[in-house]
Design a protein around this motif. Sequence first.
Motif, PDB file in Angstrom:
ATOM      1  N   ASN A  21     -61.978   0.808  93.935  1.00 38.35           N
ATOM      2  CA  ASN A  21     -62.255   0.755  92.491  1.00 38.35           C
ATOM      3  C   ASN A  21     -63.095  -0.455  92.087  1.00 38.35           C
ATOM      4  O   ASN A  21     -63.824  -0.402  91.106  1.00 38.35           O
ATOM      5  CB  ASN A  21     -60.956   0.741  91.681  1.00 38.35           C
ATOM      6  CG  ASN A  21     -60.308   2.101  91.616  1.00 38.35           C
ATOM      7  OD1 ASN A  21     -60.922   3.114  91.918  1.00 38.35           O
ATOM      8  ND2 ASN A  21     -59.035   2.121  91.248  1.00 38.35           N
ATOM      9  N   CYS A  22     -62.983  -1.529  92.834  1.00 38.40           N
ATOM     10  CA  CYS A  22     -63.672  -2.772  92.472  1.00 38.40           C
ATOM     11  C   CYS A  22     -65.058  -2.889  93.113  1.00 38.40           C
ATOM     12  O   CYS A  22     -65.707  -3.921  92.989  1.00 38.40           O
ATOM     13  CB  CYS A  22     -62.813  -3.970  92.879  1.00 38.40           C
ATOM     14  SG  CYS A  22     -62.426  -3.957  94.641  1.00 38.40           S
ATOM     15  N   CYS A  23     -65.504  -1.846  93.765  1.00 38.21           N
ATOM     16  CA  CYS A  23     -66.796  -1.890  94.454  1.00 38.21           C
ATOM     17  C   CYS A  23     -67.899  -1.313  93.578  1.00 38.21           C
ATOM     18  O   CYS A  23     -67.675  -0.364  92.834  1.00 38.21           O
ATOM     19  CB  CYS A  23     -66.714  -1.123  95.764  1.00 38.21           C
ATOM     20  SG  CYS A  23     -65.523  -1.822  96.922  1.00 38.21           S
ATOM     21  N   ASP A  24     -69.102  -1.877  93.718  1.00 40.00           N
ATOM     22  CA  ASP A  24     -70.216  -1.405  92.899  1.00 40.00           C
ATOM     23  C   ASP A  24     -70.879  -0.169  93.518  1.00 40.00           C
ATOM     24  O   ASP A  24     -70.681   0.152  94.692  1.00 40.00           O
ATOM     25  CB  ASP A  24     -71.221  -2.528  92.630  1.00 40.00           C
ATOM     26  CG  ASP A  24     -71.873  -3.069  93.895  1.00 40.00           C
ATOM     27  OD1 ASP A  24     -71.851  -2.406  94.954  1.00 40.00           O
ATOM     28  OD2 ASP A  24     -72.436  -4.184  93.825  1.00 40.00           O
ATOM     29  N   ALA A  25     -71.678   0.503  92.708  1.00 40.57           N
ATOM     30  CA  ALA A  25     -72.315   1.762  93.106  1.00 40.57           C
ATOM     31  C   ALA A  25     -73.209   1.616  94.342  1.00 40.57           C
ATOM     32  O   ALA A  25     -73.162   2.480  95.225  1.00 40.57           O
ATOM     33  CB  ALA A  25     -73.089   2.350  91.931  1.00 40.57           C
ATOM     34  N   PRO A  26     -74.031   0.567  94.454  1.00 43.45           N
ATOM     35  CA  PRO A  26     -74.878   0.473  95.651  1.00 43.45           C
ATOM     36  C   PRO A  26     -74.077   0.429  96.958  1.00 43.45           C
ATOM     37  O   PRO A  26     -74.449   1.069  97.940  1.00 43.45           O
ATOM     38  CB  PRO A  26     -75.669  -0.828  95.442  1.00 43.45           C
ATOM     39  CG  PRO A  26     -75.710  -0.998  93.957  1.00 43.45           C
ATOM     40  CD  PRO A  26     -74.388  -0.466  93.466  1.00 43.45           C
ATOM     41  N   PHE A  27     -72.968  -0.323  96.961  1.00 42.60           N
ATOM     42  CA  PHE A  27     -72.137  -0.372  98.167  1.00 42.60           C
ATOM     43  C   PHE A  27     -71.542   1.002  98.462  1.00 42.60           C
ATOM     44  O   PHE A  27     -71.585   1.475  99.601  1.00 42.60           O
ATOM     45  CB  PHE A  27     -71.014  -1.406  98.023  1.00 42.60           C
ATOM     46  CG  PHE A  27     -69.964  -1.273  99.094  1.00 42.60           C
ATOM     47  CD1 PHE A  27     -70.224  -1.648 100.398  1.00 42.60           C
ATOM     48  CD2 PHE A  27     -68.713  -0.735  98.800  1.00 42.60           C
ATOM     49  CE1 PHE A  27     -69.267  -1.508 101.397  1.00 42.60           C
ATOM     50  CE2 PHE A  27     -67.755  -0.591  99.779  1.00 42.60           C
ATOM     51  CZ  PHE A  27     -68.033  -0.977 101.088  1.00 42.60           C
ATOM     52  N   LEU A  28     -70.982   1.658  97.448  1.00 41.60           N
ATOM     53  CA  LEU A  28     -70.356   2.967  97.650  1.00 41.60           C
ATOM     54  C   LEU A  28     -71.385   3.994  98.120  1.00 41.60           C
ATOM     55  O   LEU A  28     -71.089   4.823  98.995  1.00 41.60           O
ATOM     56  CB  LEU A  28     -69.667   3.420  96.368  1.00 41.60           C
ATOM     57  CG  LEU A  28     -68.493   2.541  95.923  1.00 41.60           C
ATOM     58  CD1 LEU A  28     -67.992   2.987  94.558  1.00 41.60           C
ATOM     59  CD2 LEU A  28     -67.375   2.540  96.939  1.00 41.60           C
ATOM     60  N   ASP A  29     -72.594   3.941  97.563  1.00 44.34           N
ATOM     61  CA  ASP A  29     -73.668   4.853  97.995  1.00 44.34           C
ATOM     62  C   ASP A  29     -74.013   4.621  99.467  1.00 44.34           C
ATOM     63  O   ASP A  29     -74.139   5.566 100.245  1.00 44.34           O
ATOM     64  CB  ASP A  29     -74.919   4.667  97.143  1.00 44.34           C
ATOM     65  CG  ASP A  29     -74.778   5.218  95.737  1.00 44.34           C
ATOM     66  OD1 ASP A  29     -73.900   6.082  95.513  1.00 44.34           O
ATOM     67  OD2 ASP A  29     -75.542   4.783  94.851  1.00 44.34           O
ATOM     68  N   MET A  30     -74.186   3.347  99.842  1.00 43.19           N
ATOM     69  CA  MET A  30     -74.528   3.018 101.225  1.00 43.19           C
ATOM     70  C   MET A  30     -73.419   3.457 102.174  1.00 43.19           C
ATOM     71  O   MET A  30     -73.682   4.022 103.241  1.00 43.19           O
ATOM     72  CB  MET A  30     -74.772   1.510 101.353  1.00 43.19           C
ATOM     73  CG  MET A  30     -75.278   1.100 102.709  1.00 43.19           C
ATOM     74  SD  MET A  30     -75.836  -0.620 102.878  1.00 43.19           S
ATOM     75  CE  MET A  30     -74.920  -1.507 101.672  1.00 43.19           C
TER      76      MET A  30
END
Length: 168
Positions: A21-30
């Motif tokens: 939940n605390c992770c940003d979109a670029p990290f989750l996308d990668m």
Amino acid sequence: MNSGSSQLDILNKIKSLGVFNCCDAPFLDMLSQQSQIQSLKKGQVLFVHEDSATRFYIVLNGWIKLFRETLDGTQAVVDILNNDHIFGETAIFQDDLYPSSAEAAEAAEIISLPLSLLKAEIENNSKLALAMLSSMARFRRQQDQELEHRTIQNAPQRIGCFLLRLVH
């Protein structure tokens, strides 16, 4: 989700897990772009205790058994995991070695993700580090309770507790 799952399906699965939940979109996308769906047959070993760890996993369906082998060659089951459980991630905190072995207790489908991305994100995102530590502490409390139950409960009571845990 099945082997034909799209990257969007995988991304949505990752986002649905509270630890991220605390992770940003670029990290989750990668993370989702570098993921793979794996289908495991019953009895298929995914990794062995103290193997060098390069991946961590999310159970999509089926059952995964985490275990350690005792000196006499028998298996000591550490946990049995089903849908939405993450495993293999704690290797980050254990010299990049898996702390137990993992085997499909029945046919299963998992998402395989690069451990290096998770490790880099933990180094840069203290909220993720705290979420991971909290998750590990919950697991430890659960193991402590199970150890207590094994010493004071009979077999039918232990089975009942295991079944109750599955419905939560």
